[in-house]
Design a protein around this motif. Sequence first.
Motif, PDB file in Angstrom:
ATOM      1  N   THR A  22       0.192  -0.959  -0.506  1.00  0.00           N
ATOM      2  CA  THR A  22       0.050  -0.259  -0.087  1.00  0.00           C
ATOM      3  C   THR A  22       0.876   0.955   0.035  1.00  0.00           C
ATOM      4  O   THR A  22       1.641   1.801   0.482  1.00  0.00           O
ATOM      5  CB  THR A  22      -0.751   0.366   1.077  1.00  0.00           C
ATOM      6  N   GLU A  23       0.292   2.341  -0.827  1.00  0.00           N
ATOM      7  CA  GLU A  23       1.744   3.576  -0.848  1.00  0.00           C
ATOM      8  C   GLU A  23       0.669   4.727  -0.170  1.00  0.00           C
ATOM      9  O   GLU A  23      -0.562   4.131  -0.187  1.00  0.00           O
ATOM     10  CB  GLU A  23       1.403   4.162  -2.668  1.00  0.00           C
ATOM     11  N   LYS A  24       1.422   4.715   0.700  1.00  0.00           N
ATOM     12  CA  LYS A  24       0.895   5.485   1.749  1.00  0.00           C
ATOM     13  C   LYS A  24       0.642   7.254   1.171  1.00  0.00           C
ATOM     14  O   LYS A  24       0.191   8.210   1.492  1.00  0.00           O
ATOM     15  CB  LYS A  24       1.436   6.083   2.761  1.00  0.00           C
ATOM     16  N   LEU A  25       1.569   7.335   0.378  1.00  0.00           N
ATOM     17  CA  LEU A  25       1.803   8.931  -0.378  1.00  0.00           C
ATOM     18  C   LEU A  25       1.870   8.348  -2.444  1.00  0.00           C
ATOM     19  O   LEU A  25       2.768   7.307  -2.479  1.00  0.00           O
ATOM     20  CB  LEU A  25       2.729   9.282  -0.979  1.00  0.00           C
ATOM     21  N   PRO A  26       0.775   8.046  -3.406  1.00  0.00           N
ATOM     22  CA  PRO A  26       0.919   8.131  -4.362  1.00  0.00           C
ATOM     23  C   PRO A  26       2.490   8.039  -5.168  1.00  0.00           C
ATOM     24  O   PRO A  26       3.536   9.187  -4.999  1.00  0.00           O
ATOM     25  CB  PRO A  26       0.068   8.830  -5.146  1.00  0.00           C
ATOM     26  N   ALA A  82       5.094   6.320  -4.008  1.00  0.00           N
ATOM     27  CA  ALA A  82       6.129   6.043  -4.057  1.00  0.00           C
ATOM     28  C   ALA A  82       7.299   4.941  -4.180  1.00  0.00           C
ATOM     29  O   ALA A  82       8.476   5.105  -3.223  1.00  0.00           O
ATOM     30  CB  ALA A  82       5.975   5.798  -2.136  1.00  0.00           C
ATOM     31  N   ARG A  83       6.241   4.274  -4.028  1.00  0.00           N
ATOM     32  CA  ARG A  83       7.086   3.060  -4.984  1.00  0.00           C
ATOM     33  C   ARG A  83       7.976   3.260  -6.272  1.00  0.00           C
ATOM     34  O   ARG A  83       8.308   2.556  -7.006  1.00  0.00           O
ATOM     35  CB  ARG A  83       6.507   1.758  -5.028  1.00  0.00           C
ATOM     36  N   HIS A 119      13.183   4.746 -10.129  1.00  0.00           N
ATOM     37  CA  HIS A 119      12.978   6.129  -8.928  1.00  0.00           C
ATOM     38  C   HIS A 119      13.324   7.025  -9.661  1.00  0.00           C
ATOM     39  O   HIS A 119      14.665   7.099 -10.701  1.00  0.00           O
ATOM     40  CB  HIS A 119      12.943   5.869  -7.952  1.00  0.00           C
TER      41      HIS A 119
END
Length: 275
Positions: A198-202, A204-205, A216
Amino acid sequence: MTDRVSIPVIVNGAAGKMGREVVKAVVGASDMTLFGAIDVKPDLAGLDVGEILGIGPVEVPIMNDLQSVLCAAAQESGSAVMVDFTHPKSVYDNVRAAIAYGVRPVVGTTGMSPEQVQDLAEFADKASIGCLLIPNFSIGMVLLQQAAIQASKYFDHVEIIELHHNQKADAPSGTAIQTAQMLAEMGKTYNPPLVSETEKLPGARGSLADEGIRIHSVRLPGLLAHQEVIFGAPGQIYTLRHDTSDRACYMPGVLLAIRQVISLKSMIFGLEKIL
């Protein structure tokens, strides 16, 4: 034989960071002639490009009308080359115009969509005009990519980090995308999931490329062009990294591409294809 004649070269984006290096390299090459220097900056129009670059007059004025220079090159020579280091928003039109005039494009500008690349490939093929799309002209980057391909035979987990200066307009970099594509072509899917992420901030991965490869992007002043390919396995990390400290490192690849594109009849993608 292209090594016995002087190749007329048009540099599009001549006053940019990469364009300046290309102009210097072309002027210094014994088998090339700087035919034209194009830049959209209106205050530079008409000025000698050599004077702008601090290398002395070369009797080639900077112009902002690419079409007129392509037309002149087509009338004077059947083997002219356009080197493009401009902007993702203009590169498609630049390359299509060059092909239409019979001028062979060598393209370092990245950011075109797959549909645009495919359209240009078909156009070049129909016109029997050589075209080179090269995300990275560094020999070192080609070696990194080849090493990554070898490593991919033994590692199932890999992520790519690319770092550039904060004036780069597209992300991920064309080089990182190309590296991911080369790894994806190895016929395996990477990074099999072990948990439900789950990405807490879109974002992030990072960006998700083909076959589960993550890319990245970092943009900071002080950086130039850098890439890491990081492989992981239980108990070990294998990192491949390429760092650019001076844009001059790209010039041997640029000059090679100019010499090679003369003999091509279609589009080729990647420096490794002509080495």
